[in-house]
Scaffold this motif. Structure first.
Motif, PDB file in Angstrom:
ATOM      1  N   GLN A  81       0.821  -1.209   0.000  1.00  0.00           N
ATOM      2  CA  GLN A  81       0.000   0.000   0.000  1.00  0.00           C
ATOM      3  C   GLN A  81       0.855   1.259   0.000  1.00  0.00           C
ATOM      4  O   GLN A  81       0.509   2.252  -0.644  1.00  0.00           O
ATOM      5  CB  GLN A  81      -0.935   0.006   1.217  1.00  0.00           C
ATOM      6  CG  GLN A  81      -2.063  -1.003   1.124  1.00  0.00           C
ATOM      7  CD  GLN A  81      -1.679  -2.339   1.744  1.00  0.00           C
ATOM      8  OE1 GLN A  81      -0.514  -2.708   1.766  1.00  0.00           O
ATOM      9  NE2 GLN A  81      -2.677  -3.044   2.249  1.00  0.00           N
ATOM     10  N   LEU A  82       1.983   1.222   0.715  1.00  0.00           N
ATOM     11  CA  LEU A  82       2.881   2.370   0.738  1.00  0.00           C
ATOM     12  C   LEU A  82       3.445   2.653  -0.652  1.00  0.00           C
ATOM     13  O   LEU A  82       3.517   3.803  -1.095  1.00  0.00           O
ATOM     14  CB  LEU A  82       4.019   2.117   1.732  1.00  0.00           C
ATOM     15  CG  LEU A  82       3.623   2.140   3.215  1.00  0.00           C
ATOM     16  CD1 LEU A  82       4.723   1.510   4.070  1.00  0.00           C
ATOM     17  CD2 LEU A  82       3.347   3.574   3.678  1.00  0.00           C
ATOM     18  N   ARG A  83       3.837   1.583  -1.355  1.00  0.00           N
ATOM     19  CA  ARG A  83       4.404   1.757  -2.688  1.00  0.00           C
ATOM     20  C   ARG A  83       3.347   2.229  -3.674  1.00  0.00           C
ATOM     21  O   ARG A  83       3.586   3.118  -4.496  1.00  0.00           O
ATOM     22  CB  ARG A  83       5.053   0.451  -3.164  1.00  0.00           C
ATOM     23  CG  ARG A  83       6.368   0.147  -2.459  1.00  0.00           C
ATOM     24  CD  ARG A  83       7.113  -1.027  -3.074  1.00  0.00           C
ATOM     25  NE  ARG A  83       6.479  -2.294  -2.755  1.00  0.00           N
ATOM     26  CZ  ARG A  83       5.793  -3.032  -3.613  1.00  0.00           C
ATOM     27  NH1 ARG A  83       5.637  -2.622  -4.858  1.00  0.00           N
ATOM     28  NH2 ARG A  83       5.255  -4.177  -3.258  1.00  0.00           N
ATOM     29  N   ARG A  84       2.161   1.626  -3.589  1.00  0.00           N
ATOM     30  CA  ARG A  84       1.093   2.036  -4.511  1.00  0.00           C
ATOM     31  C   ARG A  84       0.664   3.483  -4.272  1.00  0.00           C
ATOM     32  O   ARG A  84       0.274   4.185  -5.196  1.00  0.00           O
ATOM     33  CB  ARG A  84      -0.115   1.108  -4.356  1.00  0.00           C
ATOM     34  CG  ARG A  84       0.080  -0.249  -4.999  1.00  0.00           C
ATOM     35  CD  ARG A  84      -1.221  -1.007  -5.088  1.00  0.00           C
ATOM     36  NE  ARG A  84      -1.918  -1.069  -3.802  1.00  0.00           N
ATOM     37  CZ  ARG A  84      -3.100  -1.640  -3.618  1.00  0.00           C
ATOM     38  NH1 ARG A  84      -3.727  -2.182  -4.630  1.00  0.00           N
ATOM     39  NH2 ARG A  84      -3.668  -1.667  -2.435  1.00  0.00           N
ATOM     40  N   ASN A  86       2.655   5.821  -3.290  1.00  0.00           N
ATOM     41  CA  ASN A  86       3.811   6.705  -3.451  1.00  0.00           C
ATOM     42  C   ASN A  86       4.138   7.440  -2.159  1.00  0.00           C
ATOM     43  O   ASN A  86       4.335   8.659  -2.134  1.00  0.00           O
ATOM     44  CB  ASN A  86       3.576   7.703  -4.586  1.00  0.00           C
ATOM     45  CG  ASN A  86       3.476   7.000  -5.927  1.00  0.00           C
ATOM     46  OD1 ASN A  86       4.243   6.099  -6.227  1.00  0.00           O
ATOM     47  ND2 ASN A  86       2.499   7.406  -6.723  1.00  0.00           N
ATOM     48  N   VAL A  87       4.146   6.696  -1.066  1.00  0.00           N
ATOM     49  CA  VAL A  87       4.412   7.274   0.251  1.00  0.00           C
ATOM     50  C   VAL A  87       5.817   6.888   0.705  1.00  0.00           C
ATOM     51  O   VAL A  87       6.156   5.700   0.761  1.00  0.00           O
ATOM     52  CB  VAL A  87       3.368   6.795   1.287  1.00  0.00           C
ATOM     53  CG1 VAL A  87       3.730   7.287   2.689  1.00  0.00           C
ATOM     54  CG2 VAL A  87       1.977   7.288   0.892  1.00  0.00           C
ATOM     55  N   ALA A  88       6.630   7.875   1.014  1.00  0.00           N
ATOM     56  CA  ALA A  88       7.963   7.639   1.563  1.00  0.00           C
ATOM     57  C   ALA A  88       7.861   7.426   3.074  1.00  0.00           C
ATOM     58  O   ALA A  88       6.977   7.991   3.729  1.00  0.00           O
ATOM     59  CB  ALA A  88       8.871   8.826   1.266  1.00  0.00           C
ATOM     60  N   VAL A  89       8.757   6.622   3.616  1.00  0.00           N
ATOM     61  CA  VAL A  89       8.741   6.309   5.050  1.00  0.00           C
ATOM     62  C   VAL A  89      10.023   6.814   5.701  1.00  0.00           C
ATOM     63  O   VAL A  89      11.122   6.552   5.219  1.00  0.00           O
ATOM     64  CB  VAL A  89       8.603   4.791   5.288  1.00  0.00           C
ATOM     65  CG1 VAL A  89       8.626   4.484   6.794  1.00  0.00           C
ATOM     66  CG2 VAL A  89       7.321   4.266   4.653  1.00  0.00           C
ATOM     67  N   GLU A  90       9.862   7.553   6.791  1.00  0.00           N
ATOM     68  CA  GLU A  90      10.994   8.009   7.594  1.00  0.00           C
ATOM     69  C   GLU A  90      10.810   7.493   9.021  1.00  0.00           C
ATOM     70  O   GLU A  90       9.727   7.627   9.590  1.00  0.00           O
ATOM     71  CB  GLU A  90      11.087   9.537   7.612  1.00  0.00           C
ATOM     72  CG  GLU A  90      11.410  10.149   6.257  1.00  0.00           C
ATOM     73  CD  GLU A  90      11.521  11.661   6.320  1.00  0.00           C
ATOM     74  OE1 GLU A  90      11.339  12.215   7.437  1.00  0.00           O
ATOM     75  OE2 GLU A  90      11.776  12.274   5.275  1.00  0.00           O
ATOM     76  N   GLN A  91      11.873   6.900   9.571  1.00  0.00           N
ATOM     77  CA  GLN A  91      11.821   6.386  10.935  1.00  0.00           C
ATOM     78  C   GLN A  91      12.871   7.079  11.793  1.00  0.00           C
ATOM     79  O   GLN A  91      13.975   7.338  11.339  1.00  0.00           O
ATOM     80  CB  GLN A  91      12.068   4.874  10.960  1.00  0.00           C
ATOM     81  CG  GLN A  91      11.031   4.048  10.222  1.00  0.00           C
ATOM     82  CD  GLN A  91      11.285   2.577  10.380  1.00  0.00           C
ATOM     83  OE1 GLN A  91      11.330   2.026  11.483  1.00  0.00           O
ATOM     84  NE2 GLN A  91      11.467   1.893   9.255  1.00  0.00           N
ATOM     85  N   GLU A  92      12.502   7.334  13.035  1.00  0.00           N
ATOM     86  CA  GLU A  92      13.442   7.930  13.974  1.00  0.00           C
ATOM     87  C   GLU A  92      13.262   7.261  15.338  1.00  0.00           C
ATOM     88  O   GLU A  92      12.138   7.165  15.833  1.00  0.00           O
ATOM     89  CB  GLU A  92      13.199   9.440  14.099  1.00  0.00           C
ATOM     90  CG  GLU A  92      14.108  10.128  15.093  1.00  0.00           C
ATOM     91  CD  GLU A  92      13.790  11.615  15.249  1.00  0.00           C
ATOM     92  OE1 GLU A  92      14.171  12.191  16.278  1.00  0.00           O
ATOM     93  OE2 GLU A  92      13.160  12.170  14.328  1.00  0.00           O
ATOM     94  N   GLN A  93      14.354   6.807  15.909  1.00  0.00           N
ATOM     95  CA  GLN A  93      14.319   6.209  17.242  1.00  0.00           C
ATOM     96  C   GLN A  93      15.313   6.937  18.129  1.00  0.00           C
ATOM     97  O   GLN A  93      16.500   7.029  17.809  1.00  0.00           O
ATOM     98  CB  GLN A  93      14.668   4.717  17.201  1.00  0.00           C
ATOM     99  CG  GLN A  93      14.654   4.060  18.581  1.00  0.00           C
ATOM    100  CD  GLN A  93      14.910   2.570  18.517  1.00  0.00           C
ATOM    101  OE1 GLN A  93      14.505   1.910  17.575  1.00  0.00           O
ATOM    102  NE2 GLN A  93      15.576   2.036  19.523  1.00  0.00           N
ATOM    103  N   ARG A  94      14.825   7.463  19.232  1.00  0.00           N
ATOM    104  CA  ARG A  94      15.668   8.202  20.155  1.00  0.00           C
ATOM    105  C   ARG A  94      16.044   7.304  21.334  1.00  0.00           C
ATOM    106  O   ARG A  94      15.237   7.040  22.218  1.00  0.00           O
ATOM    107  CB  ARG A  94      14.953   9.456  20.648  1.00  0.00           C
ATOM    108  CG  ARG A  94      14.593  10.419  19.515  1.00  0.00           C
ATOM    109  CD  ARG A  94      13.778  11.597  20.000  1.00  0.00           C
ATOM    110  NE  ARG A  94      13.398  12.478  18.899  1.00  0.00           N
ATOM    111  CZ  ARG A  94      12.601  13.535  19.037  1.00  0.00           C
ATOM    112  NH1 ARG A  94      12.097  13.833  20.229  1.00  0.00           N
ATOM    113  NH2 ARG A  94      12.308  14.282  17.994  1.00  0.00           N
ATOM    114  N   GLY A  95      17.283   6.826  21.324  1.00  0.00           N
ATOM    115  CA  GLY A  95      17.760   5.977  22.406  1.00  0.00           C
ATOM    116  C   GLY A  95      17.219   4.563  22.314  1.00  0.00           C
ATOM    117  O   GLY A  95      16.435   4.214  21.428  1.00  0.00           O
TER     118      GLY A  95
END
Length: 228
Positions: A81-84, A86-95
């Motif tokens: 679904q993300l590819r269809r 056209n959604v980019a994914v950004e992840q951030e983990q603090r510690g």
């Protein structure tokens, strides 16, 4: 909507299986796609049981859970679904993230619902050449206030989209059944998700700005050790 999400995952997996069968037939890929389809069909059965009782909170299968592992499974399920969309994914983990007390399957249901709602909010046709937006998932340590007023360590999860936002008049009611910005959807997903987080002793909130996007924030209490 809750049943349609895993149905789409099944359909996407079957399409990929068909492509593999007609192509190089890599066993590891076939096994992976079949596993996603099986997991999604089991999720449908689970959701149907839950909807029949309109979610009666339970402590069954609650155990120390790694939120990152659950999120990775969700992003894999939502990959098509993300590819269809056209959604980019950004992840951030603090510690480093401590474990939380959770039913991993129910937590996965909540996060999958938030991710797919975000895709719906900003998806654009693939033929347009531009991605529909950016899905941002941030995780880190935080604190939450318990019912007795004390502070307890918690894991914070934020799921943000760059969609059109939620109209101000709907925002206070967004966790109520049948509140939706999409008239063609039944809109039980957020109310069920809210109930699941509440049943886990957690908190779920939302902020939104029209034309900018929406952020759902989840606080889940950290698994306490005997020494704490």
């Amino acid at each position: 909507h809750e049943i349609n999400n895993p149905l789409q995952a099944i359909q996407g997996s079957l399409t990929l299986i068909e492509e593999e069968v007609e192509g190089v037939r890599r066993p590891e890929k076939l096994k992976r796609y079949a596993g996603i389809a099986e997991q999604s069909s089991e999720r449908i059965a689970h959701i149907v049981r839950r909807v029949r009782e309109f979610y009666r909170p339970t402590n069954q299968q609650v155990r120390p859970t790694d939120v990152r592992t659950v999120l990775e499974a969700v992003l894999e399920l939502a990959d098509n679904q993300l590819r269809r969309g056209n959604v980019a994914v950004e992840q951030e983990q603090r510690g480093d993230l401590p474990l939380v007390q959770a039913n991993a399957d129910e937590l996965q249901q909540v996060l999958l619902n938030l991710v797919l709602n975000a895709v719906d909010a900003m998806a654009a046709p693939a033929a347009s050449g531009a991605h529909g937006g950016t899905l941002r998932v941030r995780m880190g340590q935080d604190q939450m206030q318990t019912r007795d007023g004390s502070a307890r360590p918690a894991v914070r999860i934020e799921v943000s989209d760059t969609g059109d936002g939620i109209p101000p008049e709907l925002l206070p009611h967004i966790f109520e059944p049948f509140t939706t910005t999409h008239p063609d959807k039944t809109a039980l997903g957020l109310s069920i998700s809210y109930a699941i987080i509440e049943a886990h002793g957690g908190q779920m909130t939302v902020t939104s700005q029209m034309g900018v996007g929406t952020t759902f924030t989840i606080l889940l209490p950290v698994e306490m050790t005997n020494g704490e």
